[in-house]
Enzyme design. Structure first.
Site, PDB file in Angstrom:
ATOM      1  N   LYS A  33     -11.595  -0.023  -1.138  1.00 21.35           N
ATOM      2  CA  LYS A  33     -11.511   1.525  -0.997  1.00 21.35           C
ATOM      3  C   LYS A  33     -11.028   1.730  -2.376  1.00 21.35           C
ATOM      4  O   LYS A  33     -10.165   0.888  -3.003  1.00 21.35           O
ATOM      5  CB  LYS A  33     -11.133   2.002   0.028  1.00 21.35           C
ATOM      6  CG  LYS A  33      -9.637   1.566   0.568  1.00 21.35           C
ATOM      7  CD  LYS A  33      -9.049   2.345   1.447  1.00 21.35           C
ATOM      8  CE  LYS A  33      -7.654   1.899   1.984  1.00 21.35           C
ATOM      9  NZ  LYS A  33      -7.422   0.720   2.763  1.00 21.35           N
ATOM     10  N   ASP A  62      -2.450   6.523  -3.200  1.00 19.31           N
ATOM     11  CA  ASP A  62      -1.327   5.895  -2.573  1.00 19.31           C
ATOM     12  C   ASP A  62      -0.805   4.904  -3.367  1.00 19.31           C
ATOM     13  O   ASP A  62      -1.044   4.657  -4.746  1.00 19.31           O
ATOM     14  CB  ASP A  62      -2.023   5.283  -1.434  1.00 19.31           C
ATOM     15  CG  ASP A  62      -2.731   4.147  -1.659  1.00 19.31           C
ATOM     16  OD1 ASP A  62      -3.545   3.926  -2.596  1.00 19.31           O
ATOM     17  OD2 ASP A  62      -2.823   3.186  -0.807  1.00 19.31           O
ATOM     18  N   SER A  78       0.801  -1.201   0.053  1.00 19.45           N
ATOM     19  CA  SER A  78       0.076  -0.074  -0.054  1.00 19.45           C
ATOM     20  C   SER A  78       0.862   1.274   0.000  1.00 19.45           C
ATOM     21  O   SER A  78       1.786   1.677  -0.955  1.00 19.45           O
ATOM     22  CB  SER A  78      -0.959   0.071   1.189  1.00 19.45           C
ATOM     23  OG  SER A  78      -1.960   0.982   1.028  1.00 19.45           O
ATOM     24  N   HIS A  79       0.515   2.161   1.092  1.00 21.55           N
ATOM     25  CA  HIS A  79       1.333   3.457   1.181  1.00 21.55           C
ATOM     26  C   HIS A  79       2.792   3.270   1.766  1.00 21.55           C
ATOM     27  O   HIS A  79       3.559   4.277   1.763  1.00 21.55           O
ATOM     28  CB  HIS A  79       0.517   4.249   2.065  1.00 21.55           C
ATOM     29  CG  HIS A  79       0.161   3.863   3.282  1.00 21.55           C
ATOM     30  ND1 HIS A  79      -0.584   2.756   3.671  1.00 21.55           N
ATOM     31  CD2 HIS A  79       0.842   4.179   4.793  1.00 21.55           C
ATOM     32  CE1 HIS A  79      -0.752   2.186   4.732  1.00 21.55           C
ATOM     33  NE2 HIS A  79       0.109   3.064   5.486  1.00 21.55           N
ATOM     34  N   ASP A 111      -1.143   1.679  -4.078  1.00 21.22           N
ATOM     35  CA  ASP A 111      -1.918   0.693  -4.769  1.00 21.22           C
ATOM     36  C   ASP A 111      -3.485   1.516  -5.225  1.00 21.22           C
ATOM     37  O   ASP A 111      -4.092   0.519  -5.865  1.00 21.22           O
ATOM     38  CB  ASP A 111      -2.023  -0.671  -3.940  1.00 21.22           C
ATOM     39  CG  ASP A 111      -2.938  -0.248  -2.490  1.00 21.22           C
ATOM     40  OD1 ASP A 111      -2.652   0.649  -2.173  1.00 21.22           O
ATOM     41  OD2 ASP A 111      -3.604  -1.277  -2.125  1.00 21.22           O
ATOM     42  N   ASP A 134      -5.853   2.666  -3.646  1.00 19.35           N
ATOM     43  CA  ASP A 134      -7.122   2.607  -2.923  1.00 19.35           C
ATOM     44  C   ASP A 134      -7.328   3.749  -2.023  1.00 19.35           C
ATOM     45  O   ASP A 134      -8.502   4.096  -1.452  1.00 19.35           O
ATOM     46  CB  ASP A 134      -7.279   1.392  -2.371  1.00 19.35           C
ATOM     47  CG  ASP A 134      -6.224   0.804  -1.317  1.00 19.35           C
ATOM     48  OD1 ASP A 134      -5.389   1.740  -0.970  1.00 19.35           O
ATOM     49  OD2 ASP A 134      -6.196  -0.176  -0.757  1.00 19.35           O
ATOM     50  N   ARG A 135      -6.218   4.580  -1.650  1.00 21.01           N
ATOM     51  CA  ARG A 135      -6.613   5.692  -0.661  1.00 21.01           C
ATOM     52  C   ARG A 135      -6.553   6.976  -1.444  1.00 21.01           C
ATOM     53  O   ARG A 135      -6.482   6.999  -2.648  1.00 21.01           O
ATOM     54  CB  ARG A 135      -5.370   5.893   0.191  1.00 21.01           C
ATOM     55  CG  ARG A 135      -4.980   4.807   1.164  1.00 21.01           C
ATOM     56  CD  ARG A 135      -3.952   5.189   2.046  1.00 21.01           C
ATOM     57  NE  ARG A 135      -3.966   4.119   3.019  1.00 21.01           N
ATOM     58  CZ  ARG A 135      -3.452   4.308   4.273  1.00 21.01           C
ATOM     59  NH1 ARG A 135      -2.989   5.491   4.670  1.00 21.01           N
ATOM     60  NH2 ARG A 135      -3.410   2.988   5.071  1.00 21.01           N
TER      61      ARG A 135
HETATM   62  C1  G16 Z   1      -5.288  -0.867   5.184  1.00 23.86           C
HETATM   63  C2  G16 Z   1      -6.489  -1.130   5.375  1.00 23.86           C
HETATM   64  C3  G16 Z   1      -7.505   0.181   5.815  1.00 23.86           C
HETATM   65  C4  G16 Z   1      -7.021   0.825   7.390  1.00 23.86           C
HETATM   66  C5  G16 Z   1      -5.564   0.964   7.111  1.00 23.86           C
HETATM   67  C6  G16 Z   1      -4.902   1.544   8.438  1.00 23.86           C
HETATM   68  O1  G16 Z   1      -5.177   0.222   4.461  1.00 23.86           O
HETATM   69  O2  G16 Z   1      -6.995  -1.611   4.337  1.00 23.86           O
HETATM   70  O3  G16 Z   1      -8.969  -0.605   6.117  1.00 23.86           O
HETATM   71  O4  G16 Z   1      -7.790   1.754   7.758  1.00 23.86           O
HETATM   72  O5  G16 Z   1      -4.679  -0.046   6.786  1.00 23.86           O
HETATM   73  O6  G16 Z   1      -4.587   0.550   9.355  1.00 23.86           O
HETATM   74  P1  G16 Z   1      -3.706   0.791  10.407  1.00 23.86           P
HETATM   75  O7  G16 Z   1      -4.180   1.957  11.117  1.00 23.86           O
HETATM   76  O8  G16 Z   1      -3.876  -0.667  11.044  1.00 23.86           O
HETATM   77  O9  G16 Z   1      -2.116   1.196  10.004  1.00 23.86           O
HETATM   78  P2  G16 Z   1      -3.935   0.319   3.121  1.00 23.86           P
HETATM   79  O10 G16 Z   1      -4.355   1.452   2.105  1.00 23.86           O
HETATM   80  O11 G16 Z   1      -2.692   0.333   3.818  1.00 23.86           O
HETATM   81  O12 G16 Z   1      -4.363  -1.095   2.560  1.00 23.86           O
END
Ligand code: G16
Length: 554
Positions: free
Chosen positions: A387, A288, A119-120, A290, A292-293
């Site tokens: 998302k 971000d 992801s990010h 991938d 989704d954000r």
């Molecule tokens: C993932 C999840 C999200 C979550 C986020 C933050 O996002 O898909 O639902 O809100 O992590 O998680 P944490 O607070 O546990 O770091 P992504 O965009 O990283 O896949």
């Protein structure tokens, strides 16, 4: 066409690793951890072992293009063939955004999809890598499945892999490996077609073509580059260069592709016109690693993710896909309560779920909600089960095209109507795991003593650790974050992140609701100052972490 029918596939003996427990969203580790002998193979085989219908199935495969994406894809293809998968649909160059995979799983009624992404989190040789499995509804696998995969990974003794040479990831077409078909497809087409069915592209085109409208989208050198160029520039007619940092690079340009005020500084500087060009774009957004954000901005104006969800919900009737109304709205527990106020006004249900997109899956499948979102820059709807960053951007563009107002005016009118939920998140990154655990254990042990205590004229009304009972399948998820709720509705929430790869990250979420329009112009940190102080005090953050301020404030 490649043929491999003569090759006999023997299982490969392996040693189990004990650290393959998926977090909030799949398994995320340093690239170097994934490069250990059989590390990726063990985890992929553990996923396969948990899929009783794997033989003869179709899987979607792709990643955000980060370092180790291509090598992993070749390994997974060989393993899928050896495990009896019938067909793999692969993004060209191994590229798919997370929302695109979710859509393709649904479109092709696939058994699921494997997404290679952290992801990010930063990428590159010294950065992070990740892998997650999405199930047949297109959404992230639920906890029951990821727990089973983890259990499998602790016991694994062998995996199956075909000794096959690499297939050409960059050339569109259909290939055959042993009995398995691999279709390499354009990474963007299907997703772009889906977006065209949801939004009024003609109205958005007219907005973008108008003389007084300029947009800027920051792809942060990550996966949304090709998607944003196609949709915003080629289809909707934004001028060339509207999408910045659009090349999808294996190290994401050395940056941290997390669309927030800190990491998307390039976009923030453009939108606040720090170079004083006198021409900040009217609309700005970033996504971000991938895809989704999303982060939404107007000229000289930032929209918090919680407000963005609420504004989209309140204006959803202006978007063709949602013109007949919303069934309900979901938000994660730490997300501000702004969307609840919209739901109340629309007389539709609102749901509060734990952090993690996987918790929205049942609510969407059961048609209890249409829109959902999280404070962590995630917004989405029932069009897929992830998302969706570009979808959120298109929601805003559609709303702007209809309302013909600035982003700031729309948000301010929203506050005037519903009140403003001042909201901030303070992250303390990379603190020693032991210190984080001690802080949490003590905080939790003290919860019973906090009820009724008064801080800055606010009385604590609820002090607990959030539990969620899924109303669809009755599954229970405990320990989803400590909540301190005051009698005026203000909240302080504490969680440990489930997505980091170094030490522990403490997240503190702070919210205060202000109805009075005369108090809607305060600086967020100032508006929340006394609650921030209380939050530090209640958890003794300085004492346990030796940190006098957060690493990141959003
Ligand atoms: C993932 C999840 C999200 C979550 C986020 C933050 O996002 O898909 O639902 O809100 O992590 O998680 P944490 O607070 O546990 O770091 P992504 O965009 O990283 O896949």
């Amino acid at each position: 066409m490649l043929k491999n029918s003569q090759i006999k596939i023997q299982p490969v003996k392996t040693q189990a690793y004990n650290d393959q427990k998926p977090g909030t969203s799949g398994l995320r580790k340093k690239v170097k951890v994934f490069q250990q002998m059989d590390y990726l193979q063990n985890f992929v085989q553990s996923i396969f072992n948990c899929l009783p219908d794997l033989v003869g199935s179709t899987l979607i495969l792709g990643g955000d293009g980060r370092y180790y994406n291509r090598e992993s894809i070749q390994i997974i293809i060989r393993m899928a063939a050896a495990n009896g998968v019938k067909k793999i649909i692969l993004g060209q160059g191994g590229i798919f955004s997370t929302p695109a995979v979710s859509h393709l799983i649904r479109k092709h009624k696939a058994l699921g999809g494997i997404i290679l992404s952290a992801s990010h989190n930063p990428a590159g040789m010294d950065g992070d890598f990740g892998i997650k499995f999405n199930i047949s509804n297109g959404g992230p696998a639920p906890e029951e499945f990821t727990d089973a995969v983890y259990a499998e990974s602790l016991e694994i003794t062998q995996y199956h892999i075909g000794p096959i040479k690499g297939i050409p990831l960059d050339i569109l077409g259909t290939y055959t490996l042993d009995e398995m078909e691999i279709e390499v497809i354009d990474s963007v087409n299907d997703y772009a077609e889906l977006m065209a069915t949801l939004f009024d592209f003609d109205k958005i085109k007219a907005l973008i073509a108008s003389d007084n409208f300029k947009l800027c989208f920051d792809a942060m050198y990550a996966v949304t580059g090709p998607y944003a160029i196609r949709i915003f520039e080629e289809i909707l007619g934004a001028e060339a260069g509207s999408v910045i940092r659009s090349d999808c690079l294996p190290n994401f340009g050395g940056g941290h592709p997390d669309p927030n005020l800190i990491h998307a500084k390039q976009l923030v500087d453009i939108m606040f016109d720090v170079e004083e060009t006198g021409s900040a774009p009217n609309f700005g957004a970033a996504s971000d690693g991938d895809g989704d954000r999303n982060m939404i901005m107007g000229d000289y104006f930032y929209v918090t993710p919680s407000d963005s969800l609420a504004v989209i919900a309140a204006n959803a009737h202006l978007i063709p896909a949602y013109k007949d109304g919303l069934k309900g709205i979901g938000r994660s527990m730490p997300t501000s309560q702004a969307a609840d106020l919209v739901a109340e006004k629309l007389a539709i249900p609102s749901y509060e779920t734990p952090t993690g997109w996987k918790f929205f899956g049942n609510l969407l499948d059961d048609k209890r909600i249409t829109l959902c979102g999280e404070e962590s820059f995630g917004t989405g709807s029932d069009h897929i089960r992830e998302k969706d960053g570009l979808w959120a951007v298109l929601c805003w563009l559609n709303i702007l095209a209809e309302r013909k107002q600035s982003v700031e005016d729309i948000v301010r009118q929203h506050w005037a109507e519903y009140g403003r939920n001042y909201y901030t998140r303070h992250d303390y990154e990379n603190i020693p795991i032991e210190a984080a655990n001690k802080l949490f254990t003590t905080l939790q042990a003290n919860l019973g003593t906090l009820m009724g205590r008064i801080f800055n004229n606010r009385t604590i009304f609820i002090a607990d650790n959030f539990s969620y009972l899924d109303p669809v399948d009755n599954s229970q998820s405990n320990n989803q974050g400590v909540r301190i709720i005051f009698d005026d509705g203000s909240r302080i929430i504490y969680r440990l992140s489930g997505t980091g790869t170094e030490g522990a990250t403490l997240r503190v979420y702070i919210e205060r609701y202000v109805k009075d329009i005369n108090e809607h112009d305060l600086d967020t940190q100032e508006a929340l100052y006394d609650l921030i102080e209380t939050a530090e005090l209640l958890a003794n953050i300085i004492g346990y972490t030796d940190r006098h301020e957060p690493t990141v404030i959003t």
